[in-house]
Design an enzyme around this catalytic site. Structure first.
Site, short mmCIF file in Angstrom:
data_model
loop_
_atom_site.label_atom_id
_atom_site.label_comp_id
_atom_site.label_asym_id
_atom_site.label_seq_id
_atom_site.Cartn_x
_atom_site.Cartn_y
_atom_site.Cartn_z
N ARG A 27 -39.34 -25.56 12.61
CA ARG A 27 -38.19 -27.35 13.01
C ARG A 27 -36.83 -26.61 13.96
O ARG A 27 -36.89 -27.51 15.10
CB ARG A 27 -37.93 -27.54 11.53
CG ARG A 27 -37.00 -29.30 11.41
CD ARG A 27 -36.12 -29.83 12.16
NE ARG A 27 -34.68 -28.80 11.26
CZ ARG A 27 -33.80 -29.18 12.34
NH1 ARG A 27 -33.56 -29.90 12.61
NH2 ARG A 27 -33.08 -28.64 11.21
N ASP A 28 -36.62 -26.38 13.28
CA ASP A 28 -34.18 -26.47 14.09
C ASP A 28 -34.81 -25.68 15.85
O ASP A 28 -34.66 -26.17 16.72
CB ASP A 28 -33.50 -25.84 13.26
CG ASP A 28 -32.02 -26.25 14.31
OD1 ASP A 28 -32.55 -27.26 14.91
OD2 ASP A 28 -31.34 -25.31 13.90
N HIS A 34 -25.20 -22.37 8.42
CA HIS A 34 -26.70 -22.69 9.51
C HIS A 34 -26.06 -22.34 10.60
O HIS A 34 -25.05 -23.39 10.54
CB HIS A 34 -27.00 -23.98 8.82
CG HIS A 34 -27.51 -24.55 10.09
ND1 HIS A 34 -28.80 -24.21 9.94
CD2 HIS A 34 -27.56 -24.76 11.31
CE1 HIS A 34 -29.63 -24.67 11.09
NE2 HIS A 34 -29.19 -24.71 12.49
N HIS A 59 -25.25 -20.81 14.88
CA HIS A 59 -25.81 -20.71 15.74
C HIS A 59 -24.68 -19.61 16.20
O HIS A 59 -23.53 -19.06 16.28
CB HIS A 59 -25.43 -21.83 16.31
CG HIS A 59 -26.62 -22.43 16.20
ND1 HIS A 59 -27.70 -23.00 16.93
CD2 HIS A 59 -27.42 -23.24 14.58
CE1 HIS A 59 -28.47 -24.29 16.80
NE2 HIS A 59 -28.23 -24.47 15.18
N CYS A 64 -30.47 -24.73 22.93
CA CYS A 64 -29.80 -25.50 24.01
C CYS A 64 -31.30 -26.31 25.41
O CYS A 64 -31.08 -24.42 26.02
CB CYS A 64 -28.33 -25.66 24.18
SG CYS A 64 -28.55 -27.56 25.89
N ASN A 100 -29.37 -20.64 17.33
CA ASN A 100 -29.88 -19.78 16.06
C ASN A 100 -29.72 -18.59 15.62
O ASN A 100 -30.27 -18.07 16.63
CB ASN A 100 -31.40 -20.51 14.89
CG ASN A 100 -31.67 -21.88 15.11
OD1 ASN A 100 -32.16 -23.10 15.57
ND2 ASN A 100 -31.16 -22.63 13.88
#
Lengths: 303, 303
Positions: free
Chosen positions: B15-16, B207, B209, B240, B249
């Site tokens: 997903r992410d 979470h 990054h 990105c 991530n």
């Protein structure tokens, strides 16, 4: 009085970073780069290694680099010296400080310098003594202090024993090398806590590699214990030539960024460091792993 | 009884990780990848997002992915759900768990979802209630919890206030997002310490990054405070698209490696995770930033 927020960055890019590089960097480029590093506020730069050129061809111009360098006030220019022959060259070139190295692993000493640890210590002892007699400070490296590719685990007892021996030779600072980047933060804590029982923390430095991505985590763990001296390499140069894209030394600019988040002062200019990383990346012609460098190429913003 | 060495990894790659990818990954490939992740021992996988396909084209096949997935016993398959329409689709596809998201930054909520924070909370409250009525657990994300590209600093007071609101809606776990990767370990500590005063630590996840390279350092800081739930993305997908080569991530396999060095148990198979990272890297056709992945390409040994 020690300011606990002051951190001292030791730039090792021109030596540790370049030594395995496949691309020859011209002497003029090396000098230009070292000058940039001084302008970015680095006060300690290891500029080359006085090893045999046949051993490390990338640094074959050590004498010329050291002799023709335009020195900035307030910057210590150091060089790695493996033996008395190297010391002779280093002294002729009037290097500011001498770095000597030893591995914490018996097998690695055998394979790397073709000598057992005891013989290496005897040789280093003479180098250190002569350097000090010539008025030069001596920095020590203890590589493989957290693990060895041949032996695996390296005992803390042995790290402690060898650290003591190096301090007995008069090294002013000992840099503990996680040469293969295998350490995790708990191991960093275990080794530093042990050494910290007998060695003042301001005499210890951490030389982390980012091979497994744990470089900054390890630095943070050491910082928490009071370590304030860290080795970095602009751009994160220093990767293994056999590992496509693998990280080597922790990038100086990533180290400096971490220190900023911790409220620590390095005196280094992150923008200039990153520009310098861009510059050396272009010269070497391969992408370097530094996060700040990647970010500087960002063309948009991601939300 | 809680085993303090047990760590729970939440895989968010499908997903992410994928949501900003420029390369379309076929539905069959997504399913194959999710299956691999389950086989690597991951017990929580966020498989897609039920947002409008026009918003995130890379996940336009959310319904098909969720419906045709071959579920493994012991694995929770979750999906992001932005609104009641999305929830309807998620329930039709019989997703195991629902994830809702909010930004800790008022400006970011405005720009990202075109709604102020209060309206977003009202909408999420209805989604959470309906999900729970349908017997689904709800996980919350609070993004930009450590900094915002528009507002810069995000106040801990606001993070705490919004966390409380999300728990009032019945979320079982709240994942604190360092969405732009800007946090350092001290800030992680400050936010978690504050939230930990009122929220049990087993209800909080981090979470992180790795944008600035501090991902594992931040995880380590959170781990030291007692956090045992971390989001990761295989291969470190999730960068990105405007930043060539920038990390997104934290790579799941790098997170798992760090946990191994800390003596923590994840139940994940590092070799299988890394194989899966190799597989997805090939499919996406661009180098992924994971350290384990880089190391797996190593052709020799560097000493």
């Amino acid at each position: 009085m020690t300011d606990s927020s002051q951190v001292y960055v030791r730039e090792v890019g021109p030596r540790d970073g370049l030594q395995h590089e496949q691309t020859w960097l011209d002497t003029a480029d090396k000098l230009n780069w070292i000058e940039q590093l001084g302008e970015a506020g680095l006060t300690y730069i290891e500029i080359t290694s006085f090893v045999s050129p046949s051993w490390i061809p990338a640094l074959a111009d050590a004498d010329e680099v050291a002799r023709t360098l335009k020195k900035s006030p307030g910057v210590t220019y150091a060089a790695l010296v493996p033996n008395r022959k190297g010391l002779e060259r280093a002294l002729l070139a009037n290097i500011d400080e001498v770095a000597i190295f030893l591995s914490a692993s018996e097998t690695h000493n055998q394979k790397n310098i073709n000598a057992d640890t005891e013989s290496a210590l005897a040789r280093l002892s003479r180098v250190a003594e002569e350097a000090r007699q010539s008025g030069k400070a001596v920095r020590g490296y203890l590589s493989m202090a957290f693990g060895c590719p041949y032996e695996g685990k390296v005992e803390v007892d042995e790290v402690e024993r060898l650290a003591e021996r190096l301090f007995e030779m008069g090294v002013t600072e000992l840099s503990l090398g996680d040469t293969i980047g295998i350490a995790g933060p708990k191991q960093i804590e275990a080794v530093i806590s042990r050494l910290g029982r007998m060695i003042p923390l301001e005499r210890l430095a951490l030389h982390p590699h980012n091979t497994y991505g744990t470089g900054l985590a390890n630095i943070y763990a050491a910082f928490q214990l009071g370590i304030r001296r860290f080795d970095g390499s602009t751009g994160g140069i220093g990767g293994c030539p056999y590992a496509r894209g693998a990280s080597g030394n922790v990038a100086t600019e990533d180290l400096v960024y971490l220190m900023q988040t911790l409220g620590a002062k390095t005196g280094n200019d992150l923008v200039r460091l990153t520009s310098s990383a861009q510059w050396i990346e272009k010269r070497l012609g391969r992408p370097l792993p530094s996060s700040q460098l990647q970010l500087s190429k960002e063309e948009g913003r991601c939300l």
